[in-house]
Design an enzyme around this catalytic site. Structure first.
Site, PDB file in Angstrom:
ATOM      1  N   GLU A   1       0.975  -1.227   0.033  1.00 45.68           N
ATOM      2  CA  GLU A   1       0.006  -0.037  -0.085  1.00 45.68           C
ATOM      3  C   GLU A   1       0.826   1.209  -0.039  1.00 45.68           C
ATOM      4  O   GLU A   1       1.916   1.060   0.760  1.00 45.68           O
ATOM      5  CB  GLU A   1      -0.889   0.151   1.332  1.00 45.68           C
ATOM      6  N   THR A   2       0.336   2.310  -0.829  1.00 40.36           N
ATOM      7  CA  THR A   2       1.025   3.757  -0.697  1.00 40.36           C
ATOM      8  C   THR A   2      -0.355   4.567  -0.179  1.00 40.36           C
ATOM      9  O   THR A   2      -1.354   4.279  -0.997  1.00 40.36           O
ATOM     10  CB  THR A   2       1.433   4.027  -2.047  1.00 40.36           C
TER      11      THR A   2
END
Length: 279
Positions: free
Chosen positions: A48-49
Site C-alpha cells: 500500500e501507498t
C-alpha cells in the site's frame, strides 16, 4: 506541473527496522488525481501507498486515500497507523484528543499511547459464516490442514477469518493457491486470515497469517492491521497480543484491546526513509 512533495517510508507494527510491514506515504497529495496516485502506488511496489489530502469532514484532521499497485482500498490497517505516524512525526497536532482520519469508510480515530505507540479504533463491520458447502475448498486451500469453519468479516476489506487449533498449526499451513483463488472468489473475500493460540508463556497470545491471491500467485502479507481488526471482532473480550510475519522472517507485533465495545489495534511504527517525491 510536478512538484516536490514530502515523502516517507514507514515500517509498521515493529520497533525494529525492516521487521514490520513497509508503507509509502505521500504527505501532501493535494492536486494529484486518481490516475497519478495509482501510478505512484504501482511504482513504489509496496502493498500500500497512502496519499494525504485536506479533509472534507470538519471533524477530521486529514483525509487519506489508500492504493495498492492494482486498486484503491476504502480502509486498511497498517496504512492507517503508518500515515498517522508520518503526520505526527511531521508535526501535525490533532484538533481533539485523538487524530481523526477521514477515509473511504468514514472517520477513524487514532490515538497515541505510551512510547508513541499508535492504535486505531476498528471501523464497524459485518460478519457472515462461511457457507458449509465451501468447507472442502477451505480444507484444500489450507493444504489439507483441519479447520472447522470460518467467518467473512467486512470492514472496507473482507477477510475470511479461520481459527486453527494452535499457533503451530497456523505456521504449518502450506496454502494451495489453486484452491485459495476460487475459495476467495466464492466466499467474496479479499484474503484469508488464519489465527491460532500460542501456549501460555509464548511470544504472543496468537499467531496470525494473512494470505492473498494476486494475479493467480500466492502472496503472504507481513503484518495486517485490517485482518487483525476483523479477527478482534471475533475474539472480543480480554486484551491480547499477536505475532505475525514469522513465515516471512518478519516479527510484526500487534496489540489488541477493547473499550466500550470497540476494538483498538495498536503497534509501533518507525520511519526508515524520509525525503521528497517529484509528482
Amino acid at each position: 506541473m510536478p512538484k516536490l512533495r514530502p515523502f516517507k517510508q514507514v515500517d509498521v507494527f515493529s520497533s525494529v527496522p525492516f521487521l514490520g510491514n513497509p508503507l509509502a506515504v505521500v504527505l501532501d497529495a493535494n492536486g494529484l488525481d486518481e490516475a497519478q496516485m495509482q501510478a505512484i502506488a504501482r511504482w513504489t511496489g509496496l502493498s500500500e501507498t497512502t496519499f494525504v489530502l485536506a479533509p472534507r469532514d470538519p471533524a477530521a484532521d486529514y483525509r487519506v486515500r489508500i492504493f495498492s499497485p492494482e486498486t484503491e482500498f476504502p480502509f486498511a490497517g497498517h496504512p492507517t497507523l503508518g500515515t498517522a505516524h508520518a503526520l505526527v512525526e511531521a508535526g501535525m497536532q490533532p484538533k481533539g484528543a485523538h487524530l481523526v482520519q477521514e477515509c473511504g469508510v468514514g472517520l477513524v480515530q487514532v490515538e497515541r499511547g505510551a512510547g508513541g505507540v499508535l492504535a486505531f479504533q476498528a471501523p464497524p463491520c459485518t460478519v457472515r459464516a462461511l457457507a458449509p458447502a465451501l468447507l472442502p475448498l477451505l480444507h484444500a486451500a489450507l493444504g489439507g490442514a483441519a479447520a472447522a469453519g470460518g467467518s467473512v468479516v467486512e470492514m472496507g476489506i473482507r477477510w475470511l477469518c479461520v481459527p486453527l487449533t494452535s499457533a503451530a498449526a497456523c505456521l504449518d499451513v502450506r496454502a494451495d493457491i489453486a484452491a485459495l483463488t476460487p475459495l476467495l472468489a466464492a466466499s467474496m473475500a479479499d484474503g484469508l486470515a488464519l489465527y491460532g493460540p500460542h501456549d501460555p508463556g509464548g511470544p504472543a497470545d496468537y499467531e496470525v497469517r494473512a494470505l492473498l491471491s494476486e494475479q493467480g500467485a500466492l502472496v503472504e502479507d507481513p503484518v495486517t492491521g485490517s485482518a487483525n481488526a476483523c479477527i478482534a471482532h471475533l475474539l472480543a473480550g480480554a486484551a491480547y497480543r499477536v505475532r505475525q510475519g514469522s513465515c516471512l522472517q518478519r516479527d510484526g507485533r500487534v496489540s489488541v484491546s477493547f473499550r466500550d465495545g470497540h476494538a483498538w489495534i495498536g503497534g509501533a511504527c518507525l520511519t526508515v526513509i524520509t525525503g521528497s517525491i517529484l509528482a
